[in-house]
Every structure is written in C-alpha cells, then in structure tokens.
Design a protein around this motif. Structure first.
Motif, PDB file in Angstrom:
ATOM      1  N   THR A  69      25.718 -12.575  -2.690  1.00 40.28           N
ATOM      2  CA  THR A  69      24.712 -12.512  -2.144  1.00 40.28           C
ATOM      3  C   THR A  69      23.507 -12.942  -3.352  1.00 40.28           C
ATOM      4  O   THR A  69      23.446 -12.563  -4.391  1.00 40.28           O
ATOM      5  N   ARG A  70      22.221 -13.257  -2.922  1.00 42.03           N
ATOM      6  CA  ARG A  70      21.293 -13.913  -3.388  1.00 42.03           C
ATOM      7  C   ARG A  70      19.349 -13.389  -2.531  1.00 42.03           C
ATOM      8  O   ARG A  70      20.078 -13.724  -1.554  1.00 42.03           O
ATOM      9  N   ARG A  71      19.435 -13.061  -3.824  1.00 41.87           N
ATOM     10  CA  ARG A  71      17.842 -12.320  -3.291  1.00 41.87           C
ATOM     11  C   ARG A  71      16.465 -13.261  -4.054  1.00 41.87           C
ATOM     12  O   ARG A  71      17.243 -13.042  -5.922  1.00 41.87           O
ATOM     13  N   TYR A  72      15.946 -13.504  -3.846  1.00 39.89           N
ATOM     14  CA  TYR A  72      14.814 -13.988  -4.690  1.00 39.89           C
ATOM     15  C   TYR A  72      13.765 -13.138  -3.537  1.00 39.89           C
ATOM     16  O   TYR A  72      13.224 -12.941  -2.742  1.00 39.89           O
ATOM     17  N   GLU A  73      12.735 -12.288  -5.127  1.00 38.79           N
ATOM     18  CA  GLU A  73      11.862 -11.908  -4.043  1.00 38.79           C
ATOM     19  C   GLU A  73      10.199 -12.138  -5.165  1.00 38.79           C
ATOM     20  O   GLU A  73      10.493 -12.553  -6.324  1.00 38.79           O
ATOM     21  N   ALA A  74       8.877 -11.696  -4.684  1.00 40.19           N
ATOM     22  CA  ALA A  74       7.343 -11.894  -5.445  1.00 40.19           C
ATOM     23  C   ALA A  74       6.851 -10.556  -5.392  1.00 40.19           C
ATOM     24  O   ALA A  74       6.851 -10.591  -3.798  1.00 40.19           O
ATOM     25  N   TRP A  75       5.764 -10.057  -5.585  1.00 38.90           N
ATOM     26  CA  TRP A  75       5.427  -9.104  -5.234  1.00 38.90           C
ATOM     27  C   TRP A  75       3.999  -9.070  -6.151  1.00 38.90           C
ATOM     28  O   TRP A  75       3.783  -9.511  -6.818  1.00 38.90           O
ATOM     29  N   SER A  76       3.045  -7.800  -5.348  1.00 42.53           N
ATOM     30  CA  SER A  76       1.906  -7.895  -6.540  1.00 42.53           C
ATOM     31  C   SER A  76       0.731  -6.405  -6.081  1.00 42.53           C
ATOM     32  O   SER A  76       1.076  -6.511  -4.822  1.00 42.53           O
ATOM     33  N   LYS A  77       0.321  -6.222  -6.729  1.00 43.87           N
ATOM     34  CA  LYS A  77      -0.431  -4.890  -6.335  1.00 43.87           C
ATOM     35  C   LYS A  77      -1.711  -4.839  -7.306  1.00 43.87           C
ATOM     36  O   LYS A  77      -1.601  -4.840  -9.028  1.00 43.87           O
ATOM     37  N   THR A  78      -2.902  -5.111  -6.778  1.00 46.31           N
ATOM     38  CA  THR A  78      -3.899  -5.320  -7.104  1.00 46.31           C
ATOM     39  C   THR A  78      -5.206  -4.208  -6.444  1.00 46.31           C
ATOM     40  O   THR A  78      -5.045  -3.461  -5.654  1.00 46.31           O
ATOM     41  N   GLY A  79      -6.069  -3.902  -7.358  1.00 48.27           N
ATOM     42  CA  GLY A  79      -6.938  -3.043  -7.025  1.00 48.27           C
ATOM     43  C   GLY A  79      -8.567  -3.217  -7.702  1.00 48.27           C
ATOM     44  O   GLY A  79      -7.965  -3.600  -8.551  1.00 48.27           O
ATOM     45  N   TYR A  80      -9.257  -2.435  -6.996  1.00 47.13           N
ATOM     46  CA  TYR A  80     -10.196  -1.546  -8.376  1.00 47.13           C
ATOM     47  C   TYR A  80     -10.665  -0.563  -8.342  1.00 47.13           C
ATOM     48  O   TYR A  80     -10.791  -0.102  -6.381  1.00 47.13           O
ATOM     49  N   VAL A  81     -10.850   0.353  -8.912  1.00 46.75           N
ATOM     50  CA  VAL A  81     -12.070   1.739  -8.523  1.00 46.75           C
ATOM     51  C   VAL A  81     -12.978   1.885  -8.965  1.00 46.75           C
ATOM     52  O   VAL A  81     -13.665   0.909  -9.882  1.00 46.75           O
ATOM     53  N   PHE A  82     -13.560   1.688  -8.428  1.00 48.28           N
ATOM     54  CA  PHE A  82     -15.180   1.495  -8.563  1.00 48.28           C
ATOM     55  C   PHE A  82     -16.059   2.256 -10.166  1.00 48.28           C
ATOM     56  O   PHE A  82     -15.672   3.949 -10.444  1.00 48.28           O
ATOM     57  N   LYS A  83     -17.001   1.807 -10.561  1.00 54.03           N
ATOM     58  CA  LYS A  83     -17.024   2.513 -11.737  1.00 54.03           C
ATOM     59  C   LYS A  83     -17.601   3.272 -11.649  1.00 54.03           C
ATOM     60  O   LYS A  83     -18.073   4.282 -12.921  1.00 54.03           O
ATOM     61  N   GLU A  84     -18.920   3.682 -10.829  1.00 56.18           N
ATOM     62  CA  GLU A  84     -19.821   5.572 -10.903  1.00 56.18           C
ATOM     63  C   GLU A  84     -19.466   6.294  -9.869  1.00 56.18           C
ATOM     64  O   GLU A  84     -19.533   6.960  -9.777  1.00 56.18           O
ATOM     65  N   LYS A  85     -17.582   6.550  -8.845  1.00 54.18           N
ATOM     66  CA  LYS A  85     -17.373   6.722  -8.040  1.00 54.18           C
ATOM     67  C   LYS A  85     -15.610   6.755  -9.131  1.00 54.18           C
ATOM     68  O   LYS A  85     -14.668   5.679  -7.907  1.00 54.18           O
ATOM     69  N   LYS A  86     -15.284   6.712  -9.809  1.00 58.75           N
ATOM     70  CA  LYS A  86     -13.715   6.668 -10.565  1.00 58.75           C
ATOM     71  C   LYS A  86     -12.651   7.311  -9.277  1.00 58.75           C
ATOM     72  O   LYS A  86     -11.736   7.393  -9.671  1.00 58.75           O
ATOM     73  N   TYR A  87     -12.878   8.230  -8.356  1.00 56.68           N
ATOM     74  CA  TYR A  87     -12.389   9.037  -7.166  1.00 56.68           C
ATOM     75  C   TYR A  87     -12.142   7.909  -6.153  1.00 56.68           C
ATOM     76  O   TYR A  87     -11.564   7.919  -5.554  1.00 56.68           O
TER      77      TYR A  87
END
Length: 296
Positions: A122-140
């Motif tokens: 078995t050979r496996r190659y994988e790439a991933w990303s998780k990006t996000g933005y939390v609104f400065k005036e509305k932390k929720y």
C-alpha cells in the motif's frame, strides 16, 4: 474520545519512542515541533515499524503473524494571526508492505511456489488544509474552508487471486457559523463537494467508476451548558450515479445530575460499497467469488 495529532505549538519540542519485543517486532516514533515565527508553527511526525521474523509456534505450517514493514511521515503546519485568520496545512505519506500465508512461502518465487501466500502493498499520498476567519467584532461568528486530496494505491495477491486498486479523491467543505440571539442557539450552514475516482482490477476483471457529490447542509445546536444539548442537522446531496437524497440527523444529551446522563442519536447515511476492499478477508480461502450484473 477525541484523538488528534500533537499540535505544532506544543511546548514539547522533541519526542522519541522506540519499541522492541521478543518476536522481533520493532517500532520507532519521532515528533519534532518547531516555532518558525510568532505566526507559524511546524510539526514533523515520523513512524517506522517492522516485523521481519517468521514464527509458527502451533506448527500448523502457517505464519502466526504476518511479516511486513511500514513507514509513515506527516508534516503539519499551523498559522495563527491575532486579526482572526487561522490555518492548518499538512502532507502525509504512507508505505506499508505485508506478507502472510504458509511458513515456507517465498514471495520472490511466487509464480512457481507450491505454497500459499498473501501479499499486500500500500502507498498513500495525502495533502489537506483547514483555513478560517473569526470575525473580530463577533467572536461567535466564523467562516472556514476544508480541503483534502489523496491518492491511494494498493497491489495485492491472495494465493492465485490478484487485486489491484487505485483511488484518487478530493473533498472540499465550506462552513459558516453564527448564533441566534445568544450563544445558547448556534447554527451552521455550508456546502461541500466530493470527488472519487476508482480503478480496480480483480483477476482479469476491471471495475472503474467516478463519483461526484455536491451538497449543502444546515445544523442547529441548542446548548444550555449544564442540563441539555441538542444538535439537529440536515443535508441534501446529488450523486452522479444514485441521484438526489436527503440525510437528516439528531443528537441529544440530557444530564439529570452529575452522575446520570442520557444520550440519544438518530439519523441516516449513504455510502457506496467497495465490495472488494471491504471484503478482503473473504478472498483468503478457496471460495470462488461470483459477481452478477443487474439491470435497472
């Protein structure tokens, strides 16, 4: 139980672990964390293991444990920004080779060997990303994007049966999260897309297919922290082979007191069966698989 990788910003910069037992099973693990600057952190995970020695303690002519070796490497990056931007990025590589069957089986002379043997590479190659933005005036309130791409290749033989498979996958998920009036009432909405390309060979038969699944979803959470938590969700997807379908789900948690908690879960799901990969154990025998084709 929440199992996850060690985070790159952990204070423990170096972790080493080694293992060896009386049967020759050996293993080495290493975790290296590095702070690049005030925003970037990097983590390197390395695993190597081997089982090179043959054992047949019950004298039945078959190996007690499969032989093999495995190498796994993960490089993970994390980005934090005081302005609300966050991100995780990573790549992964896996190599695994296993051999089982009769004690005297020689994989180098498999075509002419009178003994039964099993081999899976078995050979496996994988790439991933998780990006996000939390609104400065509305932390929720936040918005995030998940991306994942992988290539998985398997070459195997089970006696005289040959099974080779290759899978290319891509997944994306966009999520927006906020509240209704207060933080006891939260909601999420988003869209996702999945792509899978399968190429399978079972003996002389080829089974190839491509699946694409775009979808949208919504989720509501009620949480009063102490007594009750309710999560309800629904999603709608369109599968290029099976068409349109809706998937609901509900999770509820009720705490009567500190020692008594009730949990309820309900819902449905959809999954495409991979009849060969899901049933590899059935091929390690003299059974003859019969594959019938059906028409709509």
């Amino acid at each position: 139980i929440n199992v996850e990788l060690r985070k790159p910003e952990d204070k423990e910069k170096v972790f080493l672990n080694a293992y060896l037992n009386q049967n020759g099973r050996s293993e080495v693990n290493a975790v290296l964390n590095h702070k690049v600057n005030k925003n970037w952190y990097s983590g390197l995970f390395i695993h190597a293991s081997a089982r090179p020695l043959k054992f047949d303690m019950n004298k039945d002519g078959f190996l007690d444990n499969p032989l093999g070796n495995q190498i796994g490497i993960i490089n993970r990056w994390q980005y934090n920004n005081p302005k609300g931007y966050e991100g995780q990025f990573g790549v992964r590589f896996l190599y695994e080779d296993k051999q089982g069957g009769q004690f005297n089986f020689d994989p180098k002379n498999r075509a002419n060997s009178p003994y039964y043997g099993v081999g899976i590479n078995t050979r496996r190659y994988e790439a991933w990303s998780k990006t996000g933005y939390v609104f400065k005036e509305k932390k929720y309130q936040s918005i995030g994007l998940q991306l994942n791409g992988s290539k998985h290749t398997q070459n195997s033989y089970l006696g005289n049966t040959i099974y080779d498979a290759d899978q290319e996958s891509f997944y994306s998920n966009l999520i927006f999260q906020s509240i209704i009036n207060n933080t006891m009432h939260k909601y999420r909405v988003g869209a996702s897309f999945m792509y899978d390309k399968y190429r399978e060979t079972f003996d002389s038969l080829n089974f190839n297919r491509v699946e694409t699944v775009p979808g949208i979803f919504a989720e509501y959470t009620y949480d009063n922290l102490e007594k009750m938590t309710i999560v309800g969700g629904i999603r709608a997807d369109y599968h290029n082979i099976f068409g349109f379908f809706v998937t609901p789900r509900l999770h509820a948690r009720f705490a009567l007191n500190k020692n008594t908690i009730f949990r309820i879960s309900a819902g449905r799901g959809q999954r495409t069966a991979n009849i060969f990969a899901d049933n590899m154990g059935h091929f390690i025998s003299n059974r003859l698989p019969i594959i019938r084709s059906t028409s709509a």
